[in-house]
Write a protein that holds these residues in place. Structure first.
Motif, PDB file in Angstrom:
ATOM      1  N   THR A 208      33.983  30.768 -91.579  1.00 46.95           N
ATOM      2  CA  THR A 208      34.629  31.298 -93.056  1.00 46.95           C
ATOM      3  C   THR A 208      34.451  32.515 -93.358  1.00 46.95           C
ATOM      4  OG1 THR A 208      33.397  29.687 -94.325  1.00 46.95           O
ATOM      5  CG2 THR A 208      35.642  28.395 -93.569  1.00 46.95           C
ATOM      6  N   THR A 209      33.128  33.262 -92.767  1.00 45.77           N
ATOM      7  CA  THR A 209      32.878  34.445 -93.127  1.00 45.77           C
ATOM      8  C   THR A 209      32.086  34.839 -92.179  1.00 45.77           C
ATOM      9  OG1 THR A 209      31.985  33.253 -95.650  1.00 45.77           O
ATOM     10  CG2 THR A 209      31.368  35.000 -94.984  1.00 45.77           C
ATOM     11  N   VAL A 210      32.658  35.709 -91.962  1.00 43.60           N
ATOM     12  CA  VAL A 210      32.105  36.811 -91.075  1.00 43.60           C
ATOM     13  C   VAL A 210      31.646  38.320 -91.335  1.00 43.60           C
ATOM     14  CG1 VAL A 210      33.166  36.416 -89.251  1.00 43.60           C
ATOM     15  CG2 VAL A 210      34.767  38.135 -90.432  1.00 43.60           C
ATOM     16  N   ARG A 211      30.777  39.069 -91.456  1.00 43.34           N
ATOM     17  CA  ARG A 211      30.069  40.680 -90.897  1.00 43.34           C
ATOM     18  C   ARG A 211      30.549  40.764 -90.217  1.00 43.34           C
ATOM     19  NH1 ARG A 211      23.851  42.784 -91.516  1.00 43.34           N
ATOM     20  NH2 ARG A 211      23.473  40.858 -89.020  1.00 43.34           N
ATOM     21  N   ASP A 212      31.659  42.164 -90.214  1.00 36.93           N
ATOM     22  CA  ASP A 212      32.094  42.686 -89.051  1.00 36.93           C
ATOM     23  C   ASP A 212      31.019  43.677 -88.498  1.00 36.93           C
ATOM     24  OD1 ASP A 212      34.610  43.038 -87.335  1.00 36.93           O
ATOM     25  OD2 ASP A 212      33.642  45.165 -87.846  1.00 36.93           O
ATOM     26  N   ALA A 213      30.443  44.013 -87.805  1.00 34.86           N
ATOM     27  CA  ALA A 213      29.120  44.880 -86.772  1.00 34.86           C
ATOM     28  C   ALA A 213      29.858  46.034 -86.491  1.00 34.86           C
ATOM     29  CB  ALA A 213      28.544  44.696 -86.160  1.00 34.86           C
ATOM     30  N   ALA A 214      30.668  46.974 -87.254  1.00 36.03           N
ATOM     31  CA  ALA A 214      31.804  48.253 -86.406  1.00 36.03           C
ATOM     32  C   ALA A 214      33.385  47.575 -86.122  1.00 36.03           C
ATOM     33  CB  ALA A 214      30.946  48.758 -85.619  1.00 36.03           C
ATOM     34  N   GLY A 215      34.309  48.720 -86.305  1.00 31.28           N
ATOM     35  CA  GLY A 215      35.506  48.327 -86.256  1.00 31.28           C
ATOM     36  C   GLY A 215      36.266  47.856 -86.958  1.00 31.28           C
ATOM     37  N   ALA A 216      36.447  47.163 -87.748  1.00 31.30           N
ATOM     38  CA  ALA A 216      37.064  46.869 -89.051  1.00 31.30           C
ATOM     39  C   ALA A 216      36.759  47.948 -90.008  1.00 31.30           C
ATOM     40  CB  ALA A 216      36.717  45.427 -89.617  1.00 31.30           C
ATOM     41  N   ASP A 217      38.107  47.866 -90.242  1.00 32.55           N
ATOM     42  CA  ASP A 217      38.508  48.731 -91.815  1.00 32.55           C
ATOM     43  C   ASP A 217      38.628  47.978 -93.129  1.00 32.55           C
ATOM     44  OD1 ASP A 217      40.500  48.273 -91.467  1.00 32.55           O
ATOM     45  OD2 ASP A 217      41.371  50.349 -90.983  1.00 32.55           O
ATOM     46  N   LEU A 218      38.995  49.117 -94.250  1.00 28.49           N
ATOM     47  CA  LEU A 218      38.825  48.221 -95.152  1.00 28.49           C
ATOM     48  C   LEU A 218      40.843  47.510 -95.464  1.00 28.49           C
ATOM     49  CD1 LEU A 218      37.795  47.709 -98.240  1.00 28.49           C
ATOM     50  CD2 LEU A 218      39.001  50.676 -98.533  1.00 28.49           C
ATOM     51  N   GLY A 219      41.524  48.042 -94.549  1.00 20.76           N
ATOM     52  CA  GLY A 219      42.770  47.366 -94.488  1.00 20.76           C
ATOM     53  C   GLY A 219      42.687  46.080 -94.162  1.00 20.76           C
ATOM     54  N   ILE A 220      41.917  46.070 -92.940  1.00 18.90           N
ATOM     55  CA  ILE A 220      41.761  44.712 -92.034  1.00 18.90           C
ATOM     56  C   ILE A 220      41.301  43.574 -93.493  1.00 18.90           C
ATOM     57  CG2 ILE A 220      40.780  43.040 -90.481  1.00 18.90           C
ATOM     58  CD1 ILE A 220      40.891  45.668 -88.538  1.00 18.90           C
ATOM     59  N   LYS A 221      40.349  43.870 -94.204  1.00 22.83           N
ATOM     60  CA  LYS A 221      39.427  43.163 -94.726  1.00 22.83           C
ATOM     61  C   LYS A 221      40.236  42.214 -96.131  1.00 22.83           C
ATOM     62  CE  LYS A 221      35.735  43.743 -98.389  1.00 22.83           C
ATOM     63  NZ  LYS A 221      34.527  43.693 -99.273  1.00 22.83           N
ATOM     64  N   GLN A 222      41.372  43.954 -96.737  1.00 24.55           N
ATOM     65  CA  GLN A 222      41.601  43.611 -98.248  1.00 24.55           C
ATOM     66  C   GLN A 222      43.385  42.348 -97.383  1.00 24.55           C
ATOM     67  OE1 GLN A 222      42.484  47.189 -99.658  1.00 24.55           O
ATOM     68  NE2 GLN A 222      44.134  45.938-100.863  1.00 24.55           N
ATOM     69  N   ALA A 223      44.056  43.178 -96.312  1.00 23.86           N
ATOM     70  CA  ALA A 223      45.320  41.799 -95.599  1.00 23.86           C
ATOM     71  C   ALA A 223      44.536  40.507 -95.612  1.00 23.86           C
ATOM     72  CB  ALA A 223      44.800  42.266 -93.954  1.00 23.86           C
ATOM     73  N   VAL A 224      43.060  40.504 -95.241  1.00 25.40           N
ATOM     74  CA  VAL A 224      42.715  38.749 -95.011  1.00 25.40           C
ATOM     75  C   VAL A 224      42.538  38.372 -96.907  1.00 25.40           C
ATOM     76  CG1 VAL A 224      40.086  37.307 -94.970  1.00 25.40           C
ATOM     77  CG2 VAL A 224      41.435  39.066 -93.257  1.00 25.40           C
ATOM     78  N   GLU A 225      42.490  38.710 -97.815  1.00 25.83           N
ATOM     79  CA  GLU A 225      42.232  38.782 -99.272  1.00 25.83           C
ATOM     80  C   GLU A 225      43.174  38.890 -99.196  1.00 25.83           C
ATOM     81  OE1 GLU A 225      39.673  41.886-100.622  1.00 25.83           O
ATOM     82  OE2 GLU A 225      37.956  41.388 -99.880  1.00 25.83           O
ATOM     83  N   ASP A 226      44.399  39.500 -99.362  1.00 26.79           N
ATOM     84  CA  ASP A 226      45.067  38.984-100.017  1.00 26.79           C
ATOM     85  C   ASP A 226      46.392  38.177 -99.655  1.00 26.79           C
ATOM     86  OD1 ASP A 226      45.036  41.170-101.514  1.00 26.79           O
ATOM     87  OD2 ASP A 226      45.597  42.789-100.503  1.00 26.79           O
ATOM     88  N   GLY A 227      45.166  37.435 -98.879  1.00 27.40           N
ATOM     89  CA  GLY A 227      46.681  36.302 -98.032  1.00 27.40           C
ATOM     90  C   GLY A 227      48.100  36.984 -96.740  1.00 27.40           C
ATOM     91  N   LEU A 228      47.293  38.402 -96.659  1.00 27.66           N
ATOM     92  CA  LEU A 228      49.058  38.784 -95.385  1.00 27.66           C
ATOM     93  C   LEU A 228      48.400  37.853 -94.117  1.00 27.66           C
ATOM     94  CD1 LEU A 228      49.019  42.308 -96.204  1.00 27.66           C
ATOM     95  CD2 LEU A 228      50.243  40.601 -96.850  1.00 27.66           C
ATOM     96  N   ILE A 229      46.958  37.660 -93.739  1.00 29.15           N
ATOM     97  CA  ILE A 229      47.139  36.928 -92.588  1.00 29.15           C
ATOM     98  C   ILE A 229      45.535  35.731 -92.740  1.00 29.15           C
ATOM     99  CG2 ILE A 229      47.574  39.031 -90.922  1.00 29.15           C
ATOM    100  CD1 ILE A 229      44.448  39.831 -90.704  1.00 29.15           C
ATOM    101  N   PRO A 230      45.511  35.000 -91.567  1.00 23.84           N
ATOM    102  CA  PRO A 230      44.509  34.149 -92.228  1.00 23.84           C
ATOM    103  C   PRO A 230      43.062  34.938 -91.868  1.00 23.84           C
ATOM    104  CG  PRO A 230      46.502  33.439 -90.144  1.00 23.84           C
ATOM    105  CD  PRO A 230      46.461  34.862 -90.843  1.00 23.84           C
ATOM    106  N   GLY A 231      41.903  34.640 -92.138  1.00 21.46           N
ATOM    107  CA  GLY A 231      40.731  34.921 -92.076  1.00 21.46           C
ATOM    108  C   GLY A 231      39.648  33.938 -92.266  1.00 21.46           C
ATOM    109  N   PRO A 232      38.449  34.503 -92.139  1.00 18.40           N
ATOM    110  CA  PRO A 232      37.077  34.454 -92.426  1.00 18.40           C
ATOM    111  C   PRO A 232      37.200  35.251 -93.868  1.00 18.40           C
ATOM    112  CG  PRO A 232      37.187  34.263 -90.160  1.00 18.40           C
ATOM    113  CD  PRO A 232      38.208  35.426 -89.938  1.00 18.40           C
TER     114      PRO A 232
END
Length: 400
Positions: free
Chosen positions: A97-121
């Motif tokens: 339910t929680t990950v640390r992305d070690a390079a690659g994911a940008d702020l848009g991907i993180k925000q999409a999860v936080e805003d519920g646009l996509i499911p994910g940790p």
């Protein structure tokens, strides 16, 4: 808000003690009570099951799905973001339910999860991989072409640097782009065909600048570090965690103990490189040779680090291997001398502490966020654990 009681099962609370019978009550996304004979408005029958805190993976690359050269050049630029959505969903299904992305994911991907646009940790991100010219993050090939795993784009700035001034600039640029942690390469690596994992990258002066910039913004530094000297340079500079730690020597282990530096082993990473090669993925011969060479040394280093008392958190380097197979790492950690309880603790409360989330995640305790994994049978049966994940709850909502 309805009170949900998880009743009739056992609880691994994240403190390192073995599972014990208990009920857990959740309300408004938080754990409000743990004990026996509890009730609520709604019930989840956990008879014959074990509740774990939501699991962590402290080293993933959600935008990476293929490590072969040909596959990378054949995909349209935006395809990586749809792959990331798929990879995040596959990771969540593992109880992570929680990950640390070690390079690659940008702020848009993180925000999409936080805003519920996509499911994910939930995510902590490093955005880019700070590397010198010719280093682990430099994708130059003898043809003159560059084929990076994570090409720069507006949300993921180029993070190749040389010298303290460029290091300062790139650190500030990545922090501006939303990095929760800065990721630096202090040695070569396996997937970079033109360097050696045992050789050091970046001078102490460059690393000191990086750590200073991170500290000023309240951010930690994680170091891709495989050779002993590069590991020691990173530890002396004040990094929070060593990623991989393949060639640890006694001095490096003592330095890590003295500085409280974490180790995130990613034992499954070189195994997955060899699997890819065996499956016919087009990898340079030097990459495959390095993967074969490091496996035994890697396991020995982790075994000695654990025996010495180095703090260990779970990470997989997923992206190098398939997302959704993260829990393979647990059996490899166990084979390095960690007890089953130690392994699950490393995957829950210890990882939460590494990420600075140990006041809200990684334990089943009143007041903590209600990330829960319902497991059929024995959670210490690591080979069967992926298929024994029955339900996953994140902030009190069932997501799997």
């Amino acid at each position: 808000m309805a009170r949900t009681v998880f009743s009739g099962g056992s609880v691994f609370d994240g403190t390192g003690t073995d599972p014990a019978p208990a009920d857990v009550v959740v309300e408004d996304g938080r754990i409000v009570d743990v004990g026996t004979g509890l009730d609520g408005d709604e019930g989840v029958d956990c008879a014959g099951k074990v509740l774990l805190p939501g699991l962590f993976d402290c080293h993933v690359h959600v935008t990476v799905s293929d490590i072969g050269l040909l596959a990378r050049v054949q995909k349209p630029f935006s395809y990586q973001f749809y792959e990331a959505a798929r990879n995040l969903r596959a990771t969540l299904k593992q109880g992570i339910t929680t990950v640390r992305d070690a390079a690659g994911a940008d702020l848009g991907i993180k925000q999409a999860v936080e805003d519920g646009l996509i499911p994910g940790p939930r995510m902590q991100i490093s955005v880019g991989l700070i590397s010198p010219t010719g280093g682990h993050g430099d994708a130059w090939h003898p043809s003159g072409l560059s084929v990076p795993l994570m090409p720069p784009h507006p949300g993921r700035p180029d993070s190749r640097v040389d010298g303290p001034d460029e290091m300062r600039k790139v650190a500030r640029t990545l922090l501006r782009a939303g990095a929760d942690v800065l990721k630096v390469c202090t040695t070569g690596g396996v997937l970079s065909p033109r360097d050696d994992p045992r050789h050091s990258q970046f001078t102490p002066e460059e690393l000191d600048v990086l750590n200073t910039e991170a500290k000023m913004q309240g951010r930690p530094v994680m170091a891709h570090a495989q050779g002993a000297e590069g590991i020691k340079n990173a530890v002396r500079a004040g990094v929070r965690s060593i990623e991989h730690g393949i060639y640890l020597d006694d001095e490096a282990i003592e330095l890590m103990l003295g500085n409280g530096t974490w180790l995130v082993p990613t034992l499954v990473a070189p195994v997955n490189v060899l699997r890819a090669a065996d499956a016919g993925v087009d990898l340079p011969a030097a990459v495959v040779a390095k993967a074969r060479e490091v496996v035994v040394a890697h396991r020995d280093s982790v075994r000695r680090a654990h025996a010495a008392g180095v703090r260990i958190a779970m990470g997989t380097d997923s992206g190098v291997g398939p997302h959704g197979t993260n829990l393979e790492e647990l059996a490899l950690m166990h084979a390095c001398g960690m007890s089953p309880a130690d392994v699950v603790t490393a995957t829950t409360s210890s990882s939460a502490k590494l990420l600075g989330l140990d006041d809200q995640l990684g334990r089943i305790e009143p007041g903590w966020r209600a990330d829960l994994v319902v497991v059929n049978g024995d959670p210490y049966d690591f080979p069967s654990l992926p298929t024994n994940i029955h339900e996953v709850w994140k902030d009190g909502i069932r997501v799997v």
